[in-house]
Scaffold this active site. Structure first.
Site, PDB file in Angstrom:
ATOM      1  N   HIS A 196      35.790  37.344  38.543  1.00 45.37           N
ATOM      2  CA  HIS A 196      36.061  36.334  37.515  1.00 45.37           C
ATOM      3  C   HIS A 196      35.628  34.949  37.989  1.00 45.37           C
ATOM      4  O   HIS A 196      35.087  34.155  37.215  1.00 45.37           O
ATOM      5  CB  HIS A 196      37.557  36.314  37.184  1.00 45.37           C
ATOM      6  CG  HIS A 196      37.981  37.376  36.217  1.00 45.37           C
ATOM      7  ND1 HIS A 196      37.344  37.584  35.016  1.00 45.37           N
ATOM      8  CD2 HIS A 196      38.997  38.280  36.275  1.00 45.37           C
ATOM      9  CE1 HIS A 196      37.951  38.578  34.364  1.00 45.37           C
ATOM     10  NE2 HIS A 196      38.942  39.015  35.113  1.00 45.37           N
TER      11      HIS A 196
ATOM     12  N   GLU B 176      36.807  41.376  31.091  1.00 46.17           N
ATOM     13  CA  GLU B 176      37.553  42.277  31.971  1.00 46.17           C
ATOM     14  C   GLU B 176      36.677  43.462  32.384  1.00 46.17           C
ATOM     15  O   GLU B 176      36.673  43.857  33.555  1.00 46.17           O
ATOM     16  CB  GLU B 176      38.819  42.774  31.269  1.00 46.17           C
ATOM     17  CG  GLU B 176      39.905  41.729  31.106  1.00 46.17           C
ATOM     18  CD  GLU B 176      40.370  41.159  32.432  1.00 46.17           C
ATOM     19  OE1 GLU B 176      40.509  41.919  33.410  1.00 46.17           O
ATOM     20  OE2 GLU B 176      40.567  39.936  32.503  1.00 46.17           O
TER      21      GLU B 176
ATOM     22  N   HIS C 123      38.152  42.118  41.892  1.00 42.06           N
ATOM     23  CA  HIS C 123      38.146  41.883  40.445  1.00 42.06           C
ATOM     24  C   HIS C 123      38.352  40.398  40.153  1.00 42.06           C
ATOM     25  O   HIS C 123      37.634  39.813  39.332  1.00 42.06           O
ATOM     26  CB  HIS C 123      39.246  42.714  39.777  1.00 42.06           C
ATOM     27  CG  HIS C 123      39.407  42.446  38.315  1.00 42.06           C
ATOM     28  ND1 HIS C 123      38.822  43.226  37.334  1.00 42.06           N
ATOM     29  CD2 HIS C 123      40.097  41.476  37.649  1.00 42.06           C
ATOM     30  CE1 HIS C 123      39.143  42.742  36.148  1.00 42.06           C
ATOM     31  NE2 HIS C 123      39.915  41.680  36.305  1.00 42.06           N
ATOM     32  N   GLU C 124      39.323  39.795  40.817  1.00 39.92           N
ATOM     33  CA  GLU C 124      39.582  38.367  40.591  1.00 39.92           C
ATOM     34  C   GLU C 124      38.445  37.506  41.138  1.00 39.92           C
ATOM     35  O   GLU C 124      38.100  36.480  40.554  1.00 39.92           O
ATOM     36  CB  GLU C 124      40.913  37.978  41.236  1.00 39.92           C
ATOM     37  CG  GLU C 124      42.128  38.738  40.701  1.00 39.92           C
ATOM     38  CD  GLU C 124      42.261  38.677  39.195  1.00 39.92           C
ATOM     39  OE1 GLU C 124      41.781  37.694  38.586  1.00 39.92           O
ATOM     40  OE2 GLU C 124      42.830  39.617  38.605  1.00 39.92           O
TER      41      GLU C 124
END
Length: 303
Positions: free
Chosen positions: A129, A203, A125-126
């Site tokens: 980003h 997100e 997930h990071e």
């Protein structure tokens, strides 16, 4: 956001003196450029200092390095610099300049309380980003919003203390005066709402991108559930950095998102990830009809 900052500059200048409106707009445009340069060079360092993060080491954080390497290969980006926050509350965030100089920061609570699949989902997930260039966008938005709110408070307080008096060159246009006051009052609200709306959508996008890296939505879904339901408070977090974390440190699993939430509802994120998992399992078990026809034809044609 740059136009909004310039408009606030005009309002500040006009309230000081009607002839200073353009000068105020130019000044705040310059401030916007300086802010952009700061984000490009030092914004991430300030975030790490505020969070009291330390550089991860191979000796202490081997599993984090292993998972980071795996996800970086899947994402097609260099391994980000890894940092750790000594905090029992599980959470993580990404920062940095661009995909070539990304930073992923996790808490010790995340490393201790999540299994490998869940940790992989969070790191993915990071990493999403970073690859999607969210780190620069969100840092810029956060600093711009903070600057607009600070200027609004300082100027309006000073102007109201003077009883709303104008400059020495006259009263100016009443319509422009009302517009200037309205800009100072409404600009921070609009900036905050824009920032939060963008944050919530990024997100969702990062969740979906993470699934592309890991091919395992359930890992991230379980991680979100554990993080949001953990009772420990993240001491390193504050309102300035809240939006950067994978789960808001101030939003629990059962709480609903509202207009001023930095993150979409946790349950909705988990629901979407579970749906992705069901869809992937269904696709893996189903053979397309065209393939079945081709296979039967090849069998019939075999002498």
């Amino acid at each position: 956001m740059a136009l909004l900052l310039t408009a606030v500059g005009w309002a500040v200048g006009y309230l000081a003196d009607p002839s200073f409106g353009v000068a105020g707009a130019v000044l705040f445009a310059v401030i916007g450029v300086v802010l952009w340069i700061y984000v490009q060079t030092s914004g991430h360092k300030a975030v790490l200092q505020i969070s009291r993060a330390r550089r991860a080491t191979h000796e202490e954080d081997q599993i984090l390095y292993n998972v980071g390497h795996e996800v970086a290969i899947a994402a097609g980006v260099p391994l980000p610099t890894l940092y750790v926050i000594e905090d029992s509350s599980p959470n993580a965030f990404a920062t940095g300049l661009d995909p070539r100089d990304g930073i992923i920061c996790v808490t010790t609570g995340l490393l201790e309380k999540l299994d490998r699949d869940e940790l992989q989902g969070v790191v993915a997930h990071e990493m999403a980003h970073i690859r999607n260039n969210d780190i620069r966008l969100m840092t810029t938005l956060a600093l711009t919003v903070g600057l607009i709110v600070l200027v609004r408070d300082l100027i309006l307080r000073g102007w109201l203390r003077m009883g709303g008096r104008r400059g020495r060159r006259g009263e100016g246009n009443a319509v422009l005066l009302a517009l200037a006051v309205a800009l100072l009052v409404l600009a921070p609200i609009f900036a905050v709402l824009l920032h939060l709306a963008v944050s919530r959508q990024r997100e969702f996008l990062a969740d979906a991108t993470a699934v592309q890296f890991t091919r395992y939505p359930d890992g991230l879904a379980r991680a979100l559930e554990k993080i949001a339901s953990d009772p420990d408070e993240l001491e390193a977090a504050n309102k300035a950095t809240e939006h950067m974390y994978i789960v808001s440190p101030f939003q629990k699993l059962h709480e609903r998102s509202n207009l001023f939430s930095t993150h979409p509802p946790i349950r909705e994120r988990i629901r979407r990830l579970r749906a992705m998992g069901i869809e992937r399992r269904h696709e893996s078990r189903t053979v397309p009809p065209v393939v079945q026809e081709d296979r039967s034809a090849s069998i019939d044609d075999t002498p």
